[in-house]
Design a protein around this motif. Structure first.
Motif, PDB file in Angstrom:
ATOM      1  N   GLY A 124       0.818  -1.211   0.000  1.00 24.60           N
ATOM      2  CA  GLY A 124       0.000   0.000   0.000  1.00 24.60           C
ATOM      3  C   GLY A 124       0.851   1.259   0.000  1.00 24.60           C
ATOM      4  N   GLY A 125       1.918   1.262   0.770  1.00 24.98           N
ATOM      5  CA  GLY A 125       2.828   2.406   0.785  1.00 24.98           C
ATOM      6  C   GLY A 125       3.537   2.581  -0.543  1.00 24.98           C
ATOM      7  N   TYR A 160       2.411   1.672  -3.476  1.00 19.13           N
ATOM      8  CA  TYR A 160       1.427   2.166  -4.444  1.00 19.13           C
ATOM      9  C   TYR A 160       1.175   3.666  -4.251  1.00 19.13           C
ATOM     10  CZ  TYR A 160      -2.973   2.685  -6.919  1.00 19.13           C
ATOM     11  OH  TYR A 160      -3.954   3.109  -7.756  1.00 19.13           O
ATOM     12  N   THR A 161       1.094   4.079  -2.984  1.00 11.78           N
ATOM     13  CA  THR A 161       0.821   5.482  -2.692  1.00 11.78           C
ATOM     14  C   THR A 161       1.985   6.373  -3.118  1.00 11.78           C
ATOM     15  OG1 THR A 161      -0.534   4.836  -0.817  1.00 11.78           O
ATOM     16  CG2 THR A 161       0.256   7.089  -0.836  1.00 11.78           C
ATOM     17  N   LEU A 162       3.200   5.915  -2.933  1.00  9.16           N
ATOM     18  CA  LEU A 162       4.366   6.737  -3.234  1.00  9.16           C
ATOM     19  C   LEU A 162       4.827   6.666  -4.686  1.00  9.16           C
ATOM     20  CD1 LEU A 162       6.552   6.076  -0.067  1.00  9.16           C
ATOM     21  CD2 LEU A 162       5.445   8.208  -0.718  1.00  9.16           C
ATOM     22  N   TRP A 163       4.208   5.851  -5.502  1.00  7.32           N
ATOM     23  CA  TRP A 163       4.710   5.602  -6.856  1.00  7.32           C
ATOM     24  C   TRP A 163       4.869   6.881  -7.673  1.00  7.32           C
ATOM     25  CZ3 TRP A 163       7.442   2.176  -9.158  1.00  7.32           C
ATOM     26  CH2 TRP A 163       7.513   2.146 -10.541  1.00  7.32           C
ATOM     27  N   SER A 173       9.390   3.988  -3.403  1.00  4.00           N
ATOM     28  CA  SER A 173       8.328   3.052  -3.737  1.00  4.00           C
ATOM     29  C   SER A 173       8.890   1.701  -4.165  1.00  4.00           C
ATOM     30  CB  SER A 173       7.457   3.650  -4.843  1.00  4.00           C
ATOM     31  OG  SER A 173       6.470   2.744  -5.249  1.00  4.00           O
TER      32      SER A 173
END
Length: 51
Positions: free
Chosen positions: A19-20, A22-25, A32
């Motif tokens: 999840g992290g 994906y969020t930071l991509w 990421s």
């Protein structure tokens, strides 16, 4: 710690890391990628622990 608890915790950790990642991509791609690698390692550790 029982085997089941360790496996569940490792899969949970892998989920949070994915999840992290994906969020930071879009904003921090190197971080990421690092989180994605850590997620794969946590999931692999959970699978190996099951065996």
């Amino acid at each position: 710690m029982s085997t089941d608890v360790a496996v569940v915790l490792l899969f949970t950790l892998a989920g949070f890391l994915i999840g992290g990642a994906y969020t930071l991509w879009k904003t921090a791609r190197p971080v990421s990628i690092g989180l994605g690698i850590c997620a794969v390692l946590a999931a692999a550790g959970a699978v190996l622990w099951l065996l």
